[in-house]
Design a protein around this motif. Structure first.
Motif, short mmCIF file in Angstrom:
data_model
loop_
_atom_site.label_atom_id
_atom_site.label_comp_id
_atom_site.label_asym_id
_atom_site.label_seq_id
_atom_site.Cartn_x
_atom_site.Cartn_y
_atom_site.Cartn_z
N VAL A 104 6.31 -0.08 -6.81
CA VAL A 104 7.42 -1.03 -6.92
C VAL A 104 7.56 -1.83 -5.64
CG1 VAL A 104 9.86 -1.31 -7.47
CG2 VAL A 104 8.57 0.58 -8.48
N GLU A 105 7.47 -1.14 -4.50
CA GLU A 105 7.57 -1.82 -3.21
C GLU A 105 6.47 -2.86 -3.06
OE1 GLU A 105 7.38 1.55 -0.70
OE2 GLU A 105 9.30 2.35 -1.41
N ALA A 106 5.26 -2.53 -3.48
CA ALA A 106 4.15 -3.48 -3.38
C ALA A 106 4.41 -4.71 -4.25
CB ALA A 106 2.85 -2.81 -3.81
N THR A 107 5.04 -4.51 -5.41
CA THR A 107 5.38 -5.63 -6.28
C THR A 107 6.37 -6.56 -5.61
OG1 THR A 107 5.03 -4.24 -8.23
CG2 THR A 107 6.30 -6.27 -8.55
N ILE A 108 7.36 -5.99 -4.93
CA ILE A 108 8.35 -6.80 -4.20
C ILE A 108 7.68 -7.58 -3.08
CG2 ILE A 108 10.41 -6.70 -2.76
CD1 ILE A 108 11.15 -4.09 -4.26
N VAL A 109 6.84 -6.91 -2.31
CA VAL A 109 6.15 -7.55 -1.19
C VAL A 109 5.29 -8.71 -1.68
CG1 VAL A 109 4.41 -7.22 0.61
CG2 VAL A 109 6.23 -5.52 0.28
N GLU A 110 4.57 -8.51 -2.78
CA GLU A 110 3.72 -9.57 -3.33
C GLU A 110 4.55 -10.79 -3.71
OE1 GLU A 110 1.72 -7.87 -6.62
OE2 GLU A 110 0.49 -6.50 -5.41
N ALA A 111 5.70 -10.54 -4.33
CA ALA A 111 6.57 -11.66 -4.74
C ALA A 111 7.08 -12.43 -3.53
CB ALA A 111 7.73 -11.13 -5.57
N VAL A 112 7.52 -11.71 -2.49
CA VAL A 112 8.03 -12.36 -1.28
C VAL A 112 6.93 -13.18 -0.61
CG1 VAL A 112 8.96 -11.98 1.04
CG2 VAL A 112 9.84 -10.66 -0.89
N ARG A 113 5.75 -12.61 -0.51
CA ARG A 113 4.64 -13.31 0.16
C ARG A 113 4.19 -14.53 -0.63
NH1 ARG A 113 1.39 -7.90 2.25
NH2 ARG A 113 2.66 -7.61 4.14
#
Length: 342
Positions: free
Chosen positions: A62-71
């Protein structure tokens, strides 16, 4: 009522001094991760959507999904000041740890620290209903009111109370979990582990579940619902039920009457407890508008304690739609980032 400014003047000055231009808000629900770049006046300049990883997935997914969206939102840009996250679940008073999320795998998850280590900027975490309520009070249907009760109907039911401009979070940061009020002792099993929770009777999941049961039972009143999905109940979604109700399908209309009635009864209980000036209803199910809100208003009117001898709070549809959660998260992140560092 006088309208509130989007941000205080002191906050604006601090932002200008520190160059806080880019702030990303992220809303994590049971089905989607929605992120957006949000300007100080609440304007959304770009958005990214991802599917929420299944709750069987580990927290780092889930954290990786958030990071991808922000980037993706900030690709090729510099000056990202902060990230705000509205998370579906219990968030501690410090805005650091997601104690429990019924729709995700988070259990005492240090989300703030995990995201800050990956993104390298300050991160603020709050409950998603809190961030939605904050956005609606600042920029939406609750603007100009001092006491705003916000209820969101999506996968489940979220909620928040805004008092004099500030979200009431309770002693442990966990206030506003209205969807898990028990309204039917021994009723339907809820994902939180209890039975008879309000969201089992008035939410997007409840609407779809009831519609699928009607079609599967070959109810003669559900002819349009059945035709819209060619008899395949797995294709029934909230928007399909809304489409059928607007087209005059009797079963779909009855479903909204039922869901709306449960909604109004719960709102009457909340009005008795908190006496809000206005009740703002948001979330995906609110897209049905008066199909949902008219029966809710009628049920509230019939159930409100002291009815006839007290003001009845207006029940209005949220104005910011699905963007409210991440807009409020961005507001929270921007204001905290603008505070002078001690």
């Amino acid at each position: 009522m006088a309208e509130r400014p989007a941000l205080g003047e002191d906050c604006r000055v601090q932002q200008e001094k520190r160059g806080l231009s880019d702030v990303v808000g992220v809303d994590i629900g049971g089905t989607k991760v929605l992120a957006g770049l949000v300007a100080p006046d609440g304007t959304v300049t770009a958005t990214v959507r991802r599917e929420t990883p299944h709750r069987s997935k580990t927290p780092d997914v889930v954290e990786a999904t958030i990071v991808e969206a922000v980037r993706e939102l900030t690709d090729g840009r510099s000056g990202l000041a902060a990230v705000g996250v509205g998370a579906a679940g219990f968030v501690d008073a410090a805005g650091s740890i997601v104690r429990f999320s019924p729709h995700l795998s988070w259990r005492d998850e240090p989300l703030k620290a995990a995201l800050e280590s990956r993104l390298g900027v300050p991160v603020v975490v709050d409950n998603d209903a809190n961030t939605t309520a904050l956005a609606e009070m600042r920029f939406g249907a609750g603007r100009g009111y001092r006491q705003v009760l916000c209820v969101t109907l999506g996968t489940g039911i979220g909620g928040a109370l805004v008092l004099d401009g500030d979200v009431f979070r309770g002693g442990n940061g966990m206030a506003g979990e209205f969807g898990h009020m028990q309204v039917m002792p021994g009723g339907r099993r809820c994902e939180c582990g209890n039975r008879g929770c309000w969201e089992q009777y008035s939410s997007g999941n409840a609407l779809v579940r009831e519609a699928r049961e009607l079609v599967a039972a070959e109810s003669p009143t559900a002819f349009l619902l059945r035709d819209l999905v060619v008899g395949d109940v797995s294709r029934l979604t909230g928007p399909v039920v809304t489409e059928a109700a607007r087209a005059g399908d009797p079963a779909a209309g009855e479903l909204f009457d039922e869901i709306g009635s449960w909604l109004g009864t719960g709102l009457a209980n909340l009005a008795a407890a908190f006496d809000p000036e206005v009740i703002v209803v948001g979330g995906g199910v609110s897209e049905a508008g008066d199909l949902l809100l008219d029966p809710a208003r009628e049920a509230l009117r019939k159930s409100l304690t002291g009815r006839g001898f007290r003001p009845e709070p207006p029940v209005v549809r949220a104005a910011l739609g699905p963007d409210a959660g991440f807009i409020g998260a961005a507001v929270l992140a921007r204001e905290r980032a603008a505070r002078p560092q001690v």
